[in-house]
Enzyme design. Structure first.
Site, PDB file in Angstrom:
ATOM      1  N   ASP A 236       1.214  -9.076   1.689  1.00  0.00           N
ATOM      2  CA  ASP A 236       0.033  -8.332   1.235  1.00  0.00           C
ATOM      3  C   ASP A 236      -0.900  -9.302   0.527  1.00  0.00           C
ATOM      4  O   ASP A 236      -0.499 -10.382   0.106  1.00  0.00           O
ATOM      5  CB  ASP A 236       0.443  -7.206   0.273  1.00  0.00           C
TER       6      ASP A 236
ATOM      7  N   LYS B  49     -11.102   2.094  13.682  1.00  0.00           N
ATOM      8  CA  LYS B  49      -9.840   2.625  14.215  1.00  0.00           C
ATOM      9  C   LYS B  49      -9.919   2.841  15.732  1.00  0.00           C
ATOM     10  O   LYS B  49      -8.990   2.495  16.458  1.00  0.00           O
ATOM     11  CB  LYS B  49      -9.453   3.925  13.500  1.00  0.00           C
TER      12      LYS B  49
ATOM     13  N   GLY C  89       0.798  -1.220   0.000  1.00  0.00           N
ATOM     14  CA  GLY C  89       0.000   0.000   0.000  1.00  0.00           C
ATOM     15  C   GLY C  89       0.831   1.270   0.000  1.00  0.00           C
ATOM     16  O   GLY C  89       2.053   1.238  -0.134  1.00  0.00           O
ATOM     17  N   GLN C  90       0.127   2.393   0.180  1.00  0.00           N
ATOM     18  CA  GLN C  90       0.786   3.703   0.136  1.00  0.00           C
ATOM     19  C   GLN C  90       1.851   3.813   1.223  1.00  0.00           C
ATOM     20  O   GLN C  90       2.976   4.229   0.976  1.00  0.00           O
ATOM     21  CB  GLN C  90      -0.264   4.809   0.296  1.00  0.00           C
TER      22      GLN C  90
ATOM     23  N   ASP D 154      -3.499 -12.957   3.349  1.00  0.00           N
ATOM     24  CA  ASP D 154      -4.744 -12.289   3.747  1.00  0.00           C
ATOM     25  C   ASP D 154      -4.739 -12.298   5.273  1.00  0.00           C
ATOM     26  O   ASP D 154      -4.713 -13.378   5.885  1.00  0.00           O
ATOM     27  CB  ASP D 154      -5.962 -13.049   3.204  1.00  0.00           C
TER      28      ASP D 154
ATOM     29  N   TYR E 264     -14.937   3.254   9.057  1.00  0.00           N
ATOM     30  CA  TYR E 264     -13.471   3.281   9.169  1.00  0.00           C
ATOM     31  C   TYR E 264     -13.065   3.832  10.543  1.00  0.00           C
ATOM     32  O   TYR E 264     -12.234   3.244  11.236  1.00  0.00           O
ATOM     33  CB  TYR E 264     -12.925   4.162   8.049  1.00  0.00           C
TER      34      TYR E 264
HETATM   35  P1  NAD Z   1      -3.502   1.355   1.202  1.00  0.00           P
HETATM   36  O1  NAD Z   1      -4.935   1.141   0.877  1.00  0.00           O
HETATM   37  O2  NAD Z   1      -2.639   2.104   0.230  1.00  0.00           O
HETATM   38  O3  NAD Z   1      -2.797  -0.048   1.478  1.00  0.00           O
HETATM   39  C1  NAD Z   1      -3.411  -1.050   2.234  1.00  0.00           C
HETATM   40  C2  NAD Z   1      -2.818  -2.369   1.788  1.00  0.00           C
HETATM   41  O4  NAD Z   1      -3.469  -3.399   2.539  1.00  0.00           O
HETATM   42  C3  NAD Z   1      -3.040  -2.675   0.303  1.00  0.00           C
HETATM   43  O5  NAD Z   1      -1.826  -2.988  -0.332  1.00  0.00           O
HETATM   44  C4  NAD Z   1      -3.998  -3.865   0.300  1.00  0.00           C
HETATM   45  O6  NAD Z   1      -3.748  -4.791  -0.758  1.00  0.00           O
HETATM   46  C5  NAD Z   1      -3.691  -4.487   1.661  1.00  0.00           C
HETATM   47  N1  NAD Z   1      -4.815  -5.278   2.156  1.00  0.00           N
HETATM   48  C6  NAD Z   1      -6.132  -4.982   2.131  1.00  0.00           C
HETATM   49  N2  NAD Z   1      -6.843  -5.991   2.658  1.00  0.00           N
HETATM   50  C7  NAD Z   1      -5.946  -6.942   3.041  1.00  0.00           C
HETATM   51  C8  NAD Z   1      -6.071  -8.211   3.659  1.00  0.00           C
HETATM   52  N3  NAD Z   1      -7.266  -8.734   3.949  1.00  0.00           N
HETATM   53  N4  NAD Z   1      -4.944  -8.904   3.924  1.00  0.00           N
HETATM   54  C9  NAD Z   1      -3.720  -8.397   3.611  1.00  0.00           C
HETATM   55  N5  NAD Z   1      -3.537  -7.213   2.999  1.00  0.00           N
HETATM   56  C10 NAD Z   1      -4.647  -6.488   2.723  1.00  0.00           C
HETATM   57  O7  NAD Z   1      -3.446   2.033   2.640  1.00  0.00           O
HETATM   58  P2  NAD Z   1      -2.275   2.910   3.266  1.00  0.00           P
HETATM   59  O8  NAD Z   1      -2.531   4.319   2.936  1.00  0.00           O
HETATM   60  O9  NAD Z   1      -0.983   2.304   2.960  1.00  0.00           O
HETATM   61  O10 NAD Z   1      -2.612   2.728   4.823  1.00  0.00           O
HETATM   62  C11 NAD Z   1      -1.886   1.834   5.653  1.00  0.00           C
HETATM   63  C12 NAD Z   1      -2.433   1.941   7.051  1.00  0.00           C
HETATM   64  O11 NAD Z   1      -2.287   3.288   7.521  1.00  0.00           O
HETATM   65  C13 NAD Z   1      -3.914   1.591   7.166  1.00  0.00           C
HETATM   66  O12 NAD Z   1      -4.151   0.895   8.374  1.00  0.00           O
HETATM   67  C14 NAD Z   1      -4.581   2.941   7.211  1.00  0.00           C
HETATM   68  O13 NAD Z   1      -5.805   2.886   7.886  1.00  0.00           O
HETATM   69  C15 NAD Z   1      -3.556   3.760   7.957  1.00  0.00           C
HETATM   70  N6  NAD Z   1      -3.683   5.201   7.671  1.00  0.00           N
HETATM   71  C16 NAD Z   1      -3.433   5.679   6.412  1.00  0.00           C
HETATM   72  C17 NAD Z   1      -3.599   7.034   6.155  1.00  0.00           C
HETATM   73  C18 NAD Z   1      -3.352   7.620   4.780  1.00  0.00           C
HETATM   74  O14 NAD Z   1      -3.600   8.817   4.561  1.00  0.00           O
HETATM   75  N7  NAD Z   1      -2.839   6.840   3.818  1.00  0.00           N
HETATM   76  C19 NAD Z   1      -3.986   7.896   7.195  1.00  0.00           C
HETATM   77  C20 NAD Z   1      -4.252   7.364   8.456  1.00  0.00           C
HETATM   78  C21 NAD Z   1      -4.073   6.020   8.686  1.00  0.00           C
END
Ligand code: NAD
Length: 314
Positions: free
Chosen positions: A34, A145, A11-12, A52, A141
């Site tokens: 992932d 959290k 992910g990001q 997963d 969401y």
């Molecule tokens: P993202 O959506 O870019 O990445 C999430 C990753 O989780 C993806 O690669 C997806 O394939 C994987 N995923 C989803 N379901 C899954 C499962 N069942 N098993 C295994 N992998 C799975 O999200 P992100 O931006 O990288 O966020 C990462 C964490 O940071 C999350 O918990 C998010 O809530 C938290 N967060 C992100 C932000 C933001 O602005 N990006 C802000 C606050 C909190």
């Protein structure tokens, strides 16, 4: 931290956190996992597993086989995706987390869990939002959290699991696209500014939210996990922020570099309602006092760096 597992590594956040951890601890000591079958090119080289997080026995096997001692649990469905698929979001965000907590309990792993500004709600003071305050989120969401924060604290107090977390604001990255959050506009706007000199924003011009540039978000996670446990009065989860701005203010900063850039507003009611339920600016003094949190990038520095990085790769 000697052997580390990153869930949601594609992910990001995960793509860049995995690189940072591999640079610091060695590629073979950071296991990326992932649900996506192929690893993002960014995170090569190093071990990668399809996982997963709802599959507790697969998770157990990865942790056991690799002798994992620290888990960065990032896998989740983000805010706007979660509103479209609430049952699935609950399943992934909560059952995934409790699996990771149980595995951490059994194998004595430390755990990083990212919470969010979504964990507050409309009844929370929206300016200078305190570390300890009312949390009544109205989104699925946000509910997942705040539940996650409580569950992590429960596992710490009840079973001694070293669980620590951050309430991240919107995260902005020049390397990886966002995954369906409400603050995605603050990344999309840069691509549009470079490509077409115009952006249609899905939030209102005056929607003020906390934000952070990805290098600071990565540092915050690693610094929290390496902080002296004795100094932590709070655990799940610390307010952290680096800047707070509206779409209008971000557009004005971009115009200093691209004067012909224009912005229009085509508001998406779903994402606007989510944003309106979030704080505008958090107080992050507990993180500063307890483990020395300090952001490096403000709005001006972030915009300059984003444009330089994106121009060199587009
Ligand atoms: P993202 O959506 O870019 O990445 C999430 C990753 O989780 C993806 O690669 C997806 O394939 C994987 N995923 C989803 N379901 C899954 C499962 N069942 N098993 C295994 N992998 C799975 O999200 P992100 O931006 O990288 O966020 C990462 C964490 O940071 C999350 O918990 C998010 O809530 C938290 N967060 C992100 C932000 C933001 O602005 N990006 C802000 C606050 C909190």
């Amino acid at each position: 931290m000697k052997k580390i597992l990153v869930t949601g590594a594609n992910g990001q956040v995960g793509s860049e956190l995995t690189i940072a951890l591999r640079n610091k601890y060695g590629p073979q000591n950071v296991i990326a996992a992932d649900k996506k079958p192929v690893l993002n090119k960014l995170t090569q080289p190093g071990p990668y597993y399809y996982l997963d997080v709802r599959d507790v026995s697969a998770l157990n096997q990865i942790v056991e086989t690799n002798d994992i001692d620290t888990i960065f649990h990032l896998a989740a469905l983000l805010s706007s995706v979660a509103e479209q698929k609430p049952q699935q979001a609950w399943d992934v965000n909560m059952n995934g987390l409790i699996n990771v907590l149980e595995i951490s309990r059994v194998h004595h792993c430390a755990l990083f869990f990212p919470s969010s500004i979504a964990a507050f709600g409309t009844e929370t003071p929206s300016m200078d939002t305190p570390q300890d305050t009312i949390q009544r989120p109205t989104t699925l969401y946000g509910i997942s959290k705040v539940s996650g924060e409580l569950l992590c604290d429960y596992y710490y107090h009840r079973f001694g699991v070293d669980a620590r977390g951050l309430r991240y604001p919107g995260l902005i990255s020049s390397k990886t696209p966002p995954g369906g959050g409400t603050t995605d506009y603050a990344v999309d706007i840069f691509y549009a500014a470079i490509k077409s000199r115009h952006y249609d924003c899905f939030l209102r011009a005056d929607t003020q939210l906390d934000m952070m540039y990805m290098p600071d978000a990565i540092d915050a996670a690693i610094n929290l996990m390496t902080a002296d446990s004795q100094q932590l009065k709070h655990r799940n989860a610390f307010n952290v922020t680096a800047m707070s701005f509206t779409p209008q203010q971000l557009a004005a900063e971009i115009q200093k570099h691209i004067p012909e850039f224009t912005i229009a507003y085509n508001v998406d009611p779903l994402r606007q309602a989510i944003a309106d339920s979030w704080p505008k600016h958090m107080n992050d003094s507990a993180a500063k006092v307890e483990w020395g949190w300090q952001a490096q990038f403000d709005l001006q520095a972030m915009v300059k760096d984003m444009l330089e990085n994106l121009r060199s790769t587009q």
